[in-house]
Scaffold this active site. Structure first.
Site, PDB file in Angstrom:
ATOM      1  N   GLU A 195       0.875  -1.382  -0.176  1.00  0.00           N
ATOM      2  CA  GLU A 195      -0.240   0.311   0.191  1.00  0.00           C
ATOM      3  C   GLU A 195       1.020   1.293  -0.076  1.00  0.00           C
ATOM      4  O   GLU A 195       0.553   1.783   1.229  1.00  0.00           O
ATOM      5  CB  GLU A 195      -0.994  -0.058   1.178  1.00  0.00           C
ATOM      6  N   HIS A 319      -4.081   3.660   4.948  1.00  0.00           N
ATOM      7  CA  HIS A 319      -3.834   2.094   4.257  1.00  0.00           C
ATOM      8  C   HIS A 319      -4.341   2.730   2.249  1.00  0.00           C
ATOM      9  O   HIS A 319      -5.255   3.509   2.770  1.00  0.00           O
ATOM     10  CB  HIS A 319      -4.840   1.089   4.942  1.00  0.00           C
ATOM     11  N   GLU A 389      -8.723   4.346   4.786  1.00  0.00           N
ATOM     12  CA  GLU A 389      -8.296   3.780   3.069  1.00  0.00           C
ATOM     13  C   GLU A 389      -8.470   5.061   1.786  1.00  0.00           C
ATOM     14  O   GLU A 389      -9.539   5.026   1.256  1.00  0.00           O
ATOM     15  CB  GLU A 389      -9.423   2.597   2.556  1.00  0.00           C
TER      16      GLU A 389
HETATM   17  O1  0X9 Z   1      -8.301  -4.964   5.890  1.00  0.00           O
HETATM   18  C1  0X9 Z   1      -7.684  -4.277   7.033  1.00  0.00           C
HETATM   19  O2  0X9 Z   1      -6.693  -4.569   7.748  1.00  0.00           O
HETATM   20  C2  0X9 Z   1      -7.701  -2.966   6.274  1.00  0.00           C
HETATM   21  N1  0X9 Z   1      -8.136  -3.158   5.056  1.00  0.00           N
HETATM   22  S1  0X9 Z   1      -6.735  -3.239   3.630  1.00  0.00           S
HETATM   23  O3  0X9 Z   1      -7.055  -2.921   2.405  1.00  0.00           O
HETATM   24  N2  0X9 Z   1      -5.841  -2.297   3.744  1.00  0.00           N
HETATM   25  O4  0X9 Z   1      -5.882  -4.648   4.645  1.00  0.00           O
HETATM   26  C3  0X9 Z   1      -9.195  -2.538   6.875  1.00  0.00           C
HETATM   27  C4  0X9 Z   1      -9.025  -2.189   7.963  1.00  0.00           C
HETATM   28  C5  0X9 Z   1     -10.524  -1.969   8.599  1.00  0.00           C
HETATM   29  N3  0X9 Z   1     -10.453  -2.325  10.000  1.00  0.00           N
HETATM   30  C6  0X9 Z   1     -11.602  -2.725   9.956  1.00  0.00           C
HETATM   31  N4  0X9 Z   1     -12.987  -3.506   9.330  1.00  0.00           N
HETATM   32  N5  0X9 Z   1     -11.536  -3.776  11.634  1.00  0.00           N
HETATM   33 ZN    ZN Z   2      -4.040  -1.857   4.559  1.00  0.00          ZN
END
Ligand code: 0X9
Ligand code: ZN
Length: 425
Positions: A195, A319, A389
């Site tokens: 990322e 992210h 994001e």
């Molecule tokens: O999955 C993750 O760690 C994050 N998205 S990514 O595509 N950058 O990997 C989102 C984290 C958000 N947190 C939760 N939904 N718990």
């Molecule tokens: Zn991420």
């Protein structure tokens, strides 16, 4: 102690950094389509290819190798022959090998394909405006060197492969790791290796803040707040992701797992409902939560960093991608227990959504995944922690997209600074 930190920092980071151009507008100029055209950087339509010739006896180079192996026993045998396995597919594995290992595997008919990798670990030429670890560290060092009255740089700890995790700090009277009672804001990037925009946003935010430090509307925050910026939490993963001048779609850190595979998902390794939902305890998966909560040095470094700076009130963890602003909890459908905090998450998140064009929502609306950094920062320290994001239609948006993503995110970050002294106003 703090002088020792500065001395070590000065010794560890190359002095070339002192002479580096840190101007935000110059950094943007370097990534503009016009400038890239001026430099006649080609934008290839397909990944670069390298002619592969079986190495000579005297060759000391490294190779990216795909070898056949269909089961754990065959993979173990390859490991024992010296192949550094990184990716496992059905019927084959890919990874790094020295020239003599490659020759030995080839003589046994095990090699499906291979290519030489340059010693330099860097972005493909068409994306060279992105900052690798060395460039990021040098730019941070240069920003600190140009603004010694307000900026300092220090390492919050080391990664699995021994790289320093650098933090830039803007505070008029506290330098390095010393404590401060000023309200703190903390911007963090690159939990996930691939990322890369999530490094650019906080890194260029730092350059922008220093360029604009004398504007009254910025100076008031620099005078009254304690601002921390760690653009690249996972440099090992980043350097692997760009190794050989091509992208590896790599997410995790570079821990070696007990089954020989690599990596823990750092955004599943924090101690809030660790490994309960939306994460895997299979080391080979992309969402592997690690051996235990805080098993990984990068996550541990963040834990110690928050413990050392209880003045931190607000936080963004960057992210990609999806144009979302996410507030806790993400590890459970439960709401945060405090109505006051919930209101602040909604109000501040909505304002930042307005400034970026992103959507502000509770993190679990996206999906429930536990062990993430923002849930933990909120639960353990009461920090108003947002996951961003950023934009992009994939993990590798062209360097020409950096400019617009950074600019709008600077607006959101400055708004967060405006709320840091009193997030509940
Ligand atoms: O999955 C993750 O760690 C994050 N998205 S990514 O595509 N950058 O990997 C989102 C984290 C958000 N947190 C939760 N939904 N718990
Ligand atoms: Zn991420």
């Amino acid at each position: 102690m703090k002088y020792l930190v500065f001395l070590l920092t000065a010794l560890l980071l190359p002095s070339a950094a002192q002479a580096m151009n840190t101007s935000y507008s110059e950094l943007l100029r370097q990534i503009s389509p016009e400038r890239r055209a001026e430099l006649s950087v080609p934008v290839p339509s397909a990944p670069e290819t390298v002619k592969s010739v079986m190495p000579e006896q005297s060759d000391s180079g490294r190779y990216w190798v795909t070898a056949s192996a269909s089961n754990s026993r065959e993979r173990t045998a390859l490991l024992e022959k010296g192949l550094d396995i990184v990716e496992i597919n059905s019927g084959s594995v890919s990874g790094f090998a020295a020239a003599d290992t490659l020759r030995a595997l080839s003589s046994e008919g095990l090699i499906a394909s291979f290519r030489a990798i340059s010693a330099a670990r860097d972005f493909p030429s068409y994306d060279s405006a992105y900052h690798n670890y060395k460039e990021t560290s040098e730019l941070m060092q240069a920003i600190a060197a140009k603004n010694p009255d307000i900026a300092s740089i220090f390492s919050i700890g080391k990664t699995v492969e021994g790289r320093d995790i650098w933090c830039l700090r803007f505070n008029t009277n506290a330098k390095g790791m010393t404590a401060s009672s000023k309200p703190g804001a903390f911007f963090l990037g690159n939990h996930h290796a691939r990322e890369h925009l999530s490094n650019e946003v906080p890194l260029l935010l730092a350059a922008w803040l220093m360029d604009n430090r004398n504007r009254p509307e910025i100076k008031k925050y620099l005078d009254s707040l304690d601002i921390f910026i760690i653009p690249m939490l996972n440099p090992d993963g980043v350097e692997y992701d760009i190794s050989g001048g091509r992208y590896h779609m790599y997410r995790k850190n570079m821990s070696r797992n007990s089954d020989g595979s690599f990596g823990t998902d750092l955004n599943r390794n924090y101690d809030f409902l660790w490994c309960k939902y939306g994460s895997s305890n299979n080391p080979r998966t992309d969402t592997y939560c690690g051996k235990a909560a805080f098993s990984e040095p990068e996550a541990k470094a963040i834990r110690s960093f928050f413990a050392a700076h209880p003045n931190i009130k607000t936080h963004i963890s960057y992210h990609t991608y999806g144009k979302q602003i996410l507030y806790p909890y993400g590890g459970t459908y439960d709401e945060v227990p405090s109505e006051k905090d919930k209101k602040a998450f909604i109000k501040i998140g909505n304002e930042m959504a307005e400034l970026t064009g992103y959507i502000n929502r509770k993190s679990s609306d996206l999906y429930v995944s536990s062990g993430d950094s923002c849930d933990w920062a909120y639960k353990a320290h009461g920090v108003l922690a947002f996951t961003f994001e950023l934009d992009g239609r994939n993990f590798y948006p062209s360097a020409s997209e950096i400019d617009s993503v950074v600019s709008k995110n600077i607006n959101a970050a400055v708004y967060l600074l405006s709320m840091t002294a009193n997030p509940y106003k």
